[in-house]
Design an enzyme around this catalytic site. Structure first.
Site, PDB file in Angstrom:
ATOM      1  N   ASP A 164       0.816  -1.216   0.000  1.00 41.18           N
ATOM      2  CA  ASP A 164       0.000   0.000   0.000  1.00 41.18           C
ATOM      3  C   ASP A 164       0.849   1.265   0.000  1.00 41.18           C
ATOM      4  O   ASP A 164       2.027   1.261   0.350  1.00 41.18           O
ATOM      5  CB  ASP A 164      -0.966   0.013   1.191  1.00 41.18           C
ATOM      6  N   GLU A 218      -0.526  -2.156   5.311  1.00 38.44           N
ATOM      7  CA  GLU A 218       0.442  -2.061   6.403  1.00 38.44           C
ATOM      8  C   GLU A 218       0.352  -0.711   7.081  1.00 38.44           C
ATOM      9  O   GLU A 218       0.498  -0.606   8.301  1.00 38.44           O
ATOM     10  CB  GLU A 218       1.866  -2.286   5.879  1.00 38.44           C
TER      11      GLU A 218
END
Length: 398
Positions: free
Chosen positions: A85, A143
């Site tokens: 991400d 994350e």
């Protein structure tokens, strides 16, 4: 067709694929997506796995886990992880691979993590006949908000895994250096909120109200006593309040107030103690002020604690790749969190760091989460090689 597997062979194959890894990194950098919305990112990752004939399963909506089974027979199972991400941040640099998505930026190196693991997957797949056991390739979403690793753990995708390995690119470490530090390296992250409820009234008659704002202010002050008076001074702990909201008008006693803050610790025991202390103090202060509270906590990440055996292996392999003098075994702990800790909470392993700071290129000196963040892309080959050699060394060490 496979070639004889040696350390120099692996390095040569990594260098042969280095430009492809860089190209992948630049693609992901141009197309960042935020946590839990990595739809196009995971689509591209799956397409790359398809090219390599590596089977995979979906994990949640935007994660995936691939599997490579060694041809030498049954053995251990190793999980390699990359987070995928990006951040809600403008990309301010002027580069050909600058983000094409306004307000989104791979400013933490996850694009590099993803491309390096894909590069490693290609080499490992080519050499599947040369190792025992199984390699799991975890491409993990979210994350940055601490919501991705738990999807792998709670979904059962780490069951039966003997060891986990991950790495993070690091703009504070020079390119060519590798960090492998045993023990706690990253703090836990808990995000708490405390809602205080009182009773409104006219500011001219405070005795007729129950001041939620005053309570919230008192809680904020008293929480500081946890670090200074309840935790050993040898234990690194942060209790911080970053938000305090209360009141609607200057002459009205506030009937509600909200605090938001974070707790950071380096052990599971201290984390539990401090969180209980935050709630206890908030409850007691509220009672003293004739108000009530509601306490909530979001568990974003556990403390990240590297297993000594796995860390020693990473250091040995790092020395083989970069030279003993370029392996950092005593890196300073960080109060920043990483949810790779959730993998380490259920399986032993290590989280290494790979330098991407070129001393001759100031563009690579910016800190993570900075709008000008960029990496020395030579570090991607080091990351790729570390994944490959760690996996093969671990699985063939019978």
């Amino acid at each position: 067709m496979t070639t004889t597997l040696t350390s120099s062979t692996i390095k040569e194959e990594v260098q042969q694929g280095a430009e492809d890894v860089i190209a992948l990194r630049r693609y992901f950098h141009q197309h960042p997506e935020p946590s839990l919305k990595e739809y196009e990112t995971i689509k591209r990752i799956k397409a790359e796995l398809d090219k390599l004939a590596i089977p995979y399963e979906a994990v949640g909506e935007t994660g995936a886990i691939g599997t490579i089974v060694g041809g030498k027979g049954p053995g251990k199972t190793l999980l390699l992880r990359a987070d995928i991400d990006a951040l809600e941040l403008e990309d301010a640099k002027d580069k050909s691979y600058k983000s094409t998505q306004p307000g989104l930026h791979h400013a933490c190196g996850h694009d590099g993590h993803t491309s390096a693991l894909l590069g490693a997957a290609k080499i490992l797949k080519q050499h599947e006949a040369d190792f025992y056991g199984t390699i799991k390739l975890a491409f993990q979403q979210a994350e940055e908000i601490g919501a991705g690793a738990r999807q792998f753990v709670e979904g059962g995708f780490v069951e039966g895994v003997d060891q986990v390995f991950g790495l993070h690119l690091d703009s504070s470490v020079e390119t060519g250096k590798i960090v492998a530090t045993a023990g706690p390296t990253n703090a836990s992250c808990d995000i708490f909120s405390i809602t205080v409820r009182g009773e409104s009234g006219h500011a001219a008659r405070p005795d007729l109200g129950r001041d939620a704002l005053l309570t919230a202010a008192a809680i904020t002050v008293e929480l500081q006593s946890i670090v200074s008076r309840e935790v050993s001074p040898l234990d690194n702990v942060v209790v911080a309040v970053g938000v305090l909201k209360a009141g609607t008008r200057y002459n009205i006693i506030a009937n509600e107030a909200t605090l938001e803050g974070t707790v950071r610790t380096f052990s599971h025991e201290t984390r539990k103690f401090v969180l209980e202390a935050v709630e206890r103090i908030a409850q007691d202060v509220a009672k003293a002020h004739r108000t009530t509270i509601e306490f909530k906590n979001y568990d974003a990440a556990a403390p990240l604690i590297n297993h000594p055996t796995a860390t020693n292996r990473a250091a040995r392999i790092g020395a083989e790749i970069a030279g003993e003098e370029n392996v950092i075994k005593d890196n300073e702990k960080s109060l920043g969190a990483d949810d790779f800790a959730d993998f380490l909470a259920v399986a032993e392993g290590v989280y290494a760091r790979v330098g991407t700071k070129n001393p001759e290129d100031p563009d690579t000196w910016f800190g993570h989460h900075h709008e000008n963040f960029d990496i020395d892309e030579r570090g991607l080959a080091v990351a790729t090689e570390l994944h490959v050699k760690y996996a093969l060394g671990y699985l063939n060490d019978l």
